[in-house]
Design a protein around this motif. Structure first.
Motif, short mmCIF file in Angstrom:
data_model
loop_
_atom_site.label_atom_id
_atom_site.label_comp_id
_atom_site.label_asym_id
_atom_site.label_seq_id
_atom_site.Cartn_x
_atom_site.Cartn_y
_atom_site.Cartn_z
N ASN A 121 117.85 23.14 63.77
CA ASN A 121 118.96 22.31 64.35
C ASN A 121 118.50 21.62 65.46
N LEU A 122 117.47 21.00 66.00
CA LEU A 122 117.57 20.70 67.19
C LEU A 122 116.45 19.56 66.65
N ALA A 123 115.67 19.45 65.94
CA ALA A 123 114.84 18.45 64.92
C ALA A 123 115.13 17.87 63.77
N SER A 124 116.37 18.01 63.59
CA SER A 124 117.36 17.69 62.80
C SER A 124 118.33 16.33 63.64
N ARG A 125 118.37 16.55 64.92
CA ARG A 125 118.74 15.45 65.75
C ARG A 125 118.42 14.79 66.13
N LEU A 126 116.92 14.86 65.81
CA LEU A 126 116.29 13.29 66.88
C LEU A 126 115.62 12.89 65.10
N THR A 127 116.32 11.64 66.21
CA THR A 127 116.83 10.57 64.45
C THR A 127 115.37 9.49 64.77
N THR A 128 114.91 9.29 66.24
CA THR A 128 113.79 8.44 65.91
C THR A 128 111.95 9.43 66.39
N THR A 129 111.36 9.22 65.72
CA THR A 129 110.22 9.85 66.52
C THR A 129 109.44 9.04 67.42
N GLU A 130 109.97 8.33 67.76
CA GLU A 130 109.69 7.57 69.27
C GLU A 130 110.06 8.57 70.70
N GLY A 131 108.13 8.93 71.15
CA GLY A 131 108.84 9.89 72.18
C GLY A 131 108.74 11.75 72.11
N ALA A 132 108.91 11.59 70.46
CA ALA A 132 109.61 12.67 70.22
C ALA A 132 107.85 13.45 70.89
N PRO A 133 108.05 14.49 71.00
CA PRO A 133 106.53 15.94 71.25
C PRO A 133 105.94 15.91 70.92
N ARG A 134 104.54 14.76 71.16
CA ARG A 134 103.34 15.70 69.76
C ARG A 134 103.31 16.90 68.64
N LEU A 135 103.90 18.37 69.35
CA LEU A 135 103.47 19.18 68.88
C LEU A 135 104.16 19.14 67.61
N LEU A 136 105.36 18.43 67.68
CA LEU A 136 106.12 18.20 66.49
C LEU A 136 106.08 17.18 65.07
N ILE A 137 105.40 15.98 65.66
CA ILE A 137 105.17 14.42 65.01
C ILE A 137 103.42 15.00 65.11
N GLY A 138 102.46 15.84 65.71
CA GLY A 138 100.97 15.69 65.62
C GLY A 138 101.26 14.72 66.46
N THR A 139 99.57 14.07 66.60
CA THR A 139 99.20 12.60 67.23
C THR A 139 99.13 11.98 66.20
N GLY A 140 99.39 12.08 65.16
CA GLY A 140 99.06 10.22 64.11
C GLY A 140 97.93 10.47 63.72
N LYS A 141 96.91 11.60 63.36
CA LYS A 141 95.84 11.52 62.99
C LYS A 141 95.54 12.13 61.87
N ASP A 142 94.57 13.14 61.34
CA ASP A 142 94.16 13.77 60.56
C ASP A 142 92.62 14.28 60.39
N ASP A 143 92.37 14.07 61.94
CA ASP A 143 90.44 14.27 61.96
C ASP A 143 90.30 15.40 61.93
N VAL A 144 90.63 15.77 62.88
CA VAL A 144 90.12 17.34 63.34
C VAL A 144 91.27 18.21 62.97
N HIS A 145 90.53 19.04 62.38
CA HIS A 145 91.48 20.14 61.47
C HIS A 145 90.76 21.71 62.27
N LEU A 146 91.95 22.74 63.05
CA LEU A 146 91.53 23.71 63.56
C LEU A 146 92.03 24.83 62.34
N LEU A 147 91.07 25.68 62.57
CA LEU A 147 91.85 27.12 61.52
C LEU A 147 91.85 28.41 62.23
N LEU A 148 92.77 28.45 62.19
CA LEU A 148 93.19 29.73 63.69
C LEU A 148 93.46 31.22 61.87
N VAL A 149 91.65 31.64 62.30
CA VAL A 149 92.17 32.78 61.10
C VAL A 149 91.88 34.35 61.54
#
Lengths: 292, 133
Positions: A55-83
């Motif tokens: 519900n909350l995320a659908s109301r976020l219209t712009t990705t600017e300033g959105a929390p990094r946990l939601l949109i990521g760091t913009g890269k995908d170089d380092v992957h962490l696997l939580l096993v």
């Protein structure tokens, strides 16, 4: 040709093993019931959390300033696997299925030139991964001494994960655990934690309602996302726990059945040998009497 | 008095589900009473006591820590990280919480963490003082 005594000993030892596997199966069945109800009790919270977040995320219209946990760091170089795996063995392919899935993913990522890190929860997964990826394991949590899985444990893991993320330790986090479908079916599953994956369908229905937010929307979202990670980990741990006992139950059931089969065969062999000996002795006596 | 649906869930279990008349929710911006037909609100909770009035009998009081309340047209849902009935919470457990918060505050490395810890600590102390009386 084994002697009669050897056969007797072998039967006795298989019987002893069968007793143990039978007992383990029953213990696993009892624990499974508890683990299953715990996993079910946790479901409403996780579901609510998911729908609120959507519900909350659908109301976020712009990705600017959105929390990094939601949109990521913009890269995908380092992957962490939580096993997440179990602490004990004797449960069929439960641990190895999770590990294999994580390992395949790690190798695929490495082939693409990405960096892979591991965060292990559970002793068995740690031991299996250590052989191949010793230097990639950044953290390891053992839950062996834990009797009753609580939310605190998941929270502690989430805290470590978030600290690592905030320090820039990784870009994408994926959770590996075993989904509990039924007592005989446990499905190793991968779930992306960071950036958060938010369900889309739920957002549309709630979006019409005009909400007041205390404090602001963004603050809530910011407070919610880390909590969501803890909830997802908690759910994975509970599912894992139920899967573990399910896998152990069927493994022990198999072992008990195999032991029964072995006892049957060995007993047959024992009786045949015994009769052969009696016949042989009789022949000796009779032929001895005839010779006189 | 009109009734509405109320659910209190913690990650471990569903603690309460049923029709109630009013619920007092400790939100970070002050306590609020939710009754039927309340406007939709989403509020972050502070450590405190949720008071549930079912109409008859004494209101039920539960201690919650962390989480948020979600008021929708169809009812109120409280998602609490920790929730226990007040009867099961004794002074000792609360003192332990205050102590933990104090330690968090002492251990906090960054300003931000320190601020968060200080806020939590003051909320807990406030609650402890309120319960003692």
């Amino acid at each position: 040709m084994p002697s009669l005594k050897d056969l007797r000993n072998r039967i006795a030892s298989v019987k002893a093993t069968q007793k143990i596997t039978k007992a383990m199966q029953m213990v696993a069945a009892a624990k499974l019931r508890r683990a299953q109800s715990a996993a079910e009790a946790a479901r409403p919270y996780a579901e609510r959390m998911g729908s609120v977040l959507a519900n909350l995320a659908s109301r976020l219209t712009t990705t600017e300033g959105a929390p990094r946990l939601l949109i990521g760091t913009g890269k995908d170089d380092v992957h962490l696997l939580l096993v997440c795996t179990g602490e004990r063995g004797l449960c069929g392919a439960f641990n190895s299925a999770i590990v294999r899935m994580a390992r395949e993913r790690a190798l695929a990522l490495k082939a693409q030139g990405k960096t892979v890190k591991f965060f292990c929860v559970g002793k068995k997964g740690y031991e299996a991964l250590r052989r191949q990826f010793e230097k990639d394991i950044v953290d390891y949590v053992e839950l062996r001494s834990v009797r009753q899985l609580g939310f605190d444990h998941a929270e502690a893991i989430a805290k470590k994960l978030l600290r690592l993320f905030n320090e820039g330790g990784f870009d994408v986090a994926t959770l590996y655990y075993s989904h509990f479908r039924s007592v005989i079916a446990q499905v190793p599953t991968a779930q992306q934690l960071i950036p958060a994956q938010v369900g889309e369908g739920a957002g549309a229905a709630g979006a019409e309602a005009v909400y007041d937010y205390e404090p602001g929307e963004e603050e809530i979202l910011e407070a919610l996302l880390p909590r969501n990670i803890a909830v997802q980990i908690f759910r994975a741990l509970l599912e894992n726990n139920a899967s573990f006992y399910g896998a152990q139950m069927s493994a022990m059931d198999n072992a008990t059945r195999n032991a029964g089969e072995m006892i049957r065969k060995q007993t047959l062999k024992y009786n045949r040998t015994r009769q052969a000996m009696i016949t042989k002795e009789l022949i000796e006596i009779i032929s001895g009497a005839e010779a006189l | 008095m009109a009734i509405f649906h109320f659910e209190l869930v913690s990650p471990e279990r569903l603690l309460f589900a049923g029709e109630v008349e009013s619920v007092i929710v400790p939100s970070v911006e002050g306590e609020m009473t939710v009754t039927a037909q309340h406007a939709p609100v989403m509020a972050v909770l502070k450590p405190g006591v949720v008071t549930v009035s079912e109409g008859k009998g004494a209101p039920r009081r539960l201690f919650v820590r962390g989480g948020f309340a979600d008021v929708r047209p169809e009812g109120l849902t409280i998602l609490a990280e920790h929730a226990i009935p007040l009867e099961e919470l004794d002074a000792e457990a609360l003192a332990q919480l205050v102590k933990d918060a104090q330690e968090d505050f002492d251990d906090a490395a960054t300003d931000e963490a320190k601020r968060d810890a200080a806020e939590k600590l003051s909320q807990l102390k406030e609650l402890r003082d309120a319960l003692v009386h």
